[in-house]
Enzyme design. Sequence first.
Site, PDB file in Angstrom:
ATOM      1  N   ASN A   1       0.753  -1.265  -0.050  1.00 27.79           N
ATOM      2  CA  ASN A   1       0.020   0.023   0.120  1.00 27.79           C
ATOM      3  C   ASN A   1       0.834   1.286  -0.099  1.00 27.79           C
ATOM      4  OD1 ASN A   1      -1.410   2.339   1.013  1.00 27.79           O
ATOM      5  ND2 ASN A   1      -3.220   0.667   1.620  1.00 27.79           N
TER       6      ASN A   1
ATOM      7  N   ASP B   1      -0.028   4.625  -0.187  1.00 26.81           N
ATOM      8  CA  ASP B   1      -0.712   5.838   0.223  1.00 26.81           C
ATOM      9  C   ASP B   1       0.270   6.903   0.730  1.00 26.81           C
ATOM     10  OD1 ASP B   1      -3.185   4.591  -0.921  1.00 26.81           O
ATOM     11  OD2 ASP B   1      -4.139   4.221   1.019  1.00 26.81           O
ATOM     12  N   HIS B   2       1.082   6.266   1.627  1.00 22.96           N
ATOM     13  CA  HIS B   2       1.780   7.308   2.514  1.00 22.96           C
ATOM     14  C   HIS B   2       2.811   7.869   1.809  1.00 22.96           C
ATOM     15  CE1 HIS B   2       0.035   6.279   6.055  1.00 22.96           C
ATOM     16  NE2 HIS B   2       0.714   5.366   6.823  1.00 22.96           N
TER      17      HIS B   2
ATOM     18  N   ARG C   1       3.641  18.914   0.776  1.00 21.82           N
ATOM     19  CA  ARG C   1       4.168  20.069   0.153  1.00 21.82           C
ATOM     20  C   ARG C   1       3.281  20.441  -1.131  1.00 21.82           C
ATOM     21  NH1 ARG C   1       9.543  21.864   1.419  1.00 21.82           N
ATOM     22  NH2 ARG C   1       9.505  21.793   3.590  1.00 21.82           N
TER      23      ARG C   1
ATOM     24  N   HIS D   1      -5.627   3.846  -1.876  1.00 24.76           N
ATOM     25  CA  HIS D   1      -7.017   4.166  -1.449  1.00 24.76           C
ATOM     26  C   HIS D   1      -7.271   5.531  -2.034  1.00 24.76           C
ATOM     27  CE1 HIS D   1      -9.863   4.387   2.509  1.00 24.76           C
ATOM     28  NE2 HIS D   1     -10.597   4.950   1.152  1.00 24.76           N
TER      29      HIS D   1
ATOM     30  N   ARG E   1      -9.410   8.236  -1.538  1.00 27.66           N
ATOM     31  CA  ARG E   1     -10.558   8.608  -0.457  1.00 27.66           C
ATOM     32  C   ARG E   1     -11.186   9.828  -0.937  1.00 27.66           C
ATOM     33  NH1 ARG E   1     -10.576   8.016   4.863  1.00 27.66           N
ATOM     34  NH2 ARG E   1      -9.091   6.539   5.630  1.00 27.66           N
TER      35      ARG E   1
ATOM     36  N   ARG F   1      -6.980  12.991   0.391  1.00 28.09           N
ATOM     37  CA  ARG F   1      -5.845  13.423   1.073  1.00 28.09           C
ATOM     38  C   ARG F   1      -4.508  13.032   0.724  1.00 28.09           C
ATOM     39  NH1 ARG F   1      -7.208  10.179   6.721  1.00 28.09           N
ATOM     40  NH2 ARG F   1      -9.399  11.417   6.526  1.00 28.09           N
ATOM     41  N   HIS F   2      -4.657  11.850   0.038  1.00 28.91           N
ATOM     42  CA  HIS F   2      -3.383  11.374  -0.432  1.00 28.91           C
ATOM     43  C   HIS F   2      -3.072  10.900  -1.923  1.00 28.91           C
ATOM     44  CE1 HIS F   2      -5.245   7.444   0.992  1.00 28.91           C
ATOM     45  NE2 HIS F   2      -5.029   7.962   2.364  1.00 28.91           N
TER      46      HIS F   2
ATOM     47  N   GLU G   1      -8.710   0.424  -3.117  1.00 27.62           N
ATOM     48  CA  GLU G   1      -9.628   0.357  -2.051  1.00 27.62           C
ATOM     49  C   GLU G   1     -10.532   1.568  -1.964  1.00 27.62           C
ATOM     50  OE1 GLU G   1      -7.067   0.777   1.571  1.00 27.62           O
ATOM     51  OE2 GLU G   1      -6.083  -1.113   1.171  1.00 27.62           O
TER      52      GLU G   1
ATOM     53  N   THR H   1      -7.052   6.807   9.756  1.00 28.15           N
ATOM     54  CA  THR H   1      -6.859   5.463   8.834  1.00 28.15           C
ATOM     55  C   THR H   1      -8.136   4.780   8.861  1.00 28.15           C
ATOM     56  OG1 THR H   1      -5.670   3.570   8.264  1.00 28.15           O
ATOM     57  CG2 THR H   1      -5.626   4.141  10.503  1.00 28.15           C
ATOM     58  N   THR H   2      -8.527   3.978   8.029  1.00 30.03           N
ATOM     59  CA  THR H   2      -9.786   3.039   8.043  1.00 30.03           C
ATOM     60  C   THR H   2      -9.724   2.492   9.511  1.00 30.03           C
ATOM     61  OG1 THR H   2      -8.930   2.711   5.985  1.00 30.03           O
ATOM     62  CG2 THR H   2     -10.998   1.393   6.764  1.00 30.03           C
TER      63      THR H   2
ATOM     64  N   GLU I   1     -11.279  -9.110   2.754  1.00 27.28           N
ATOM     65  CA  GLU I   1     -10.127  -8.657   3.370  1.00 27.28           C
ATOM     66  C   GLU I   1     -10.471  -8.606   4.847  1.00 27.28           C
ATOM     67  OE1 GLU I   1      -7.397  -5.669   1.764  1.00 27.28           O
ATOM     68  OE2 GLU I   1      -6.596  -5.303   3.446  1.00 27.28           O
TER      69      GLU I   1
ATOM     70  N   HIS J   1      -3.823  -4.413   7.788  1.00 27.96           N
ATOM     71  CA  HIS J   1      -4.215  -3.242   8.548  1.00 27.96           C
ATOM     72  C   HIS J   1      -3.160  -3.308   9.820  1.00 27.96           C
ATOM     73  CE1 HIS J   1      -5.509   0.632  10.415  1.00 27.96           C
ATOM     74  NE2 HIS J   1      -5.973   0.484   9.123  1.00 27.96           N
ATOM     75  N   GLY J   2      -2.172  -2.572  10.114  1.00 23.95           N
ATOM     76  CA  GLY J   2      -1.596  -2.653  11.126  1.00 23.95           C
ATOM     77  C   GLY J   2      -0.491  -3.915  11.360  1.00 23.95           C
TER      78      GLY J   2
ATOM     79  N   GLY K   1       0.990  -1.489   4.465  1.00 22.85           N
ATOM     80  CA  GLY K   1       1.598  -0.066   3.791  1.00 22.85           C
ATOM     81  C   GLY K   1       2.322   0.468   4.871  1.00 22.85           C
ATOM     82  N   HIS K   2       1.855   1.022   6.172  1.00 23.39           N
ATOM     83  CA  HIS K   2       2.721   1.872   7.225  1.00 23.39           C
ATOM     84  C   HIS K   2       3.904   1.463   7.559  1.00 23.39           C
ATOM     85  CE1 HIS K   2       2.132   4.876  10.215  1.00 23.39           C
ATOM     86  NE2 HIS K   2       2.908   4.131  10.848  1.00 23.39           N
TER      87      HIS K   2
HETATM   88  N1  PXP Z   1      -6.038  -2.858   3.882  1.00 25.35           N
HETATM   89  C1  PXP Z   1      -6.934  -1.812   4.037  1.00 25.35           C
HETATM   90  C2  PXP Z   1      -8.150  -2.303   3.440  1.00 25.35           C
HETATM   91  C3  PXP Z   1      -6.571  -0.646   4.477  1.00 25.35           C
HETATM   92  O1  PXP Z   1      -7.418   0.372   4.180  1.00 25.35           O
HETATM   93  C4  PXP Z   1      -5.264  -0.313   4.846  1.00 25.35           C
HETATM   94  C5  PXP Z   1      -4.884   0.861   5.136  1.00 25.35           C
HETATM   95  O2  PXP Z   1      -5.141   1.938   4.355  1.00 25.35           O
HETATM   96  C6  PXP Z   1      -4.324  -1.210   4.661  1.00 25.35           C
HETATM   97  C7  PXP Z   1      -4.896  -2.596   4.306  1.00 25.35           C
HETATM   98  C8  PXP Z   1      -2.831  -1.180   5.006  1.00 25.35           C
HETATM   99  O3  PXP Z   1      -2.813  -1.016   6.351  1.00 25.35           O
HETATM  100  P1  PXP Z   1      -1.369  -0.467   7.043  1.00 25.35           P
HETATM  101  O4  PXP Z   1      -0.907   0.919   6.452  1.00 25.35           O
HETATM  102  O5  PXP Z   1      -1.758  -0.497   8.451  1.00 25.35           O
HETATM  103  O6  PXP Z   1      -0.382  -1.728   6.828  1.00 25.35           O
END
Ligand code: PXP
Length: 239
Positions: free
Chosen positions: A7, A9-10, A18, A43, A45, A49-50, A70, A100-101, A151, A191-192, A213-214
């Site tokens: 992911n 997004d970040h 910026r 994602h 949104r 935002r990103h 997403e 975040t979600t 998921e 997620h996480g 992602g994160h």
């Molecule tokens: N899956 C879904 C559906 C999400 O919304 C996210 C966060 O955008 C992730 C996976 C990835 O989560 P993380 O950034 O915590 O790894």
Amino acid sequence: MARLGVNIDHVATIRQARGGAEPDPIAAAAIAELAGADGITIHLREDRRHIQDRDLKLLRQTVKTKLNLEMAASEEMVGIALVVKPDMCTLVPEKRQELTTEGGLDVRLNMELVTSAVERLQDGGIPVSLFIDPDPDQVKAANKVGADYIEIHTGAFAGAKNWKSEEEELRKIENAIRLAAKLGLGVNAGHGLNYSNIRKVAALGGIVEFNIGHSIISKAVLVGLDRAVRDMVDLVKYA
Ligand code: PXP
């Protein structure tokens, strides 16, 4: 063997800080693919935002593995997906104020809305995944609305404060995987998840794809900082 969707997004979050062009998530996606990622997840949104519409369009042209979008089950997003045609759409709940979600999609409570989004996307040739908590009722509802995948939201597992609740959350994930498999649903998870907790979930087996992602982007900032500073030191000192 499970697959990894990265992911990105970040990367876009840093660019938006910026409002310029760097870092470009398109370049990040190419690097992730060269490093072995099986897919790229973004994602789009409602508040942009990103990730921006431009990113989605360009990634559709450049991603060579699999592009997973997403998105909320909204009219706007379904319309965009049907034009851009990602390889998969993952429907997620979306609140404007959240960082975040937070939590999975309540499929049971939104049967009509979700069914309509799933049908329209599938009619457009796009497989659909539903981001849900590891709750048997939500797994059954996902099956009822005709989703191809679920998921599993691993946030409660990742955020568990002690060993006992982590174990409990892991069992919920395991049971959701079993039930989904019985119903014929494909199973993704995310997620996480990070470099220390991924093994426990991956070892359960039965998960087709992890979306992470994160933790990956956080590590990239730290492991890349040494090289980035050295390159600038050279330029400053030896100009
Ligand atoms: N899956 C879904 C559906 C999400 O919304 C996210 C966060 O955008 C992730 C996976 C990835 O989560 P993380 O950034 O915590 O790894």
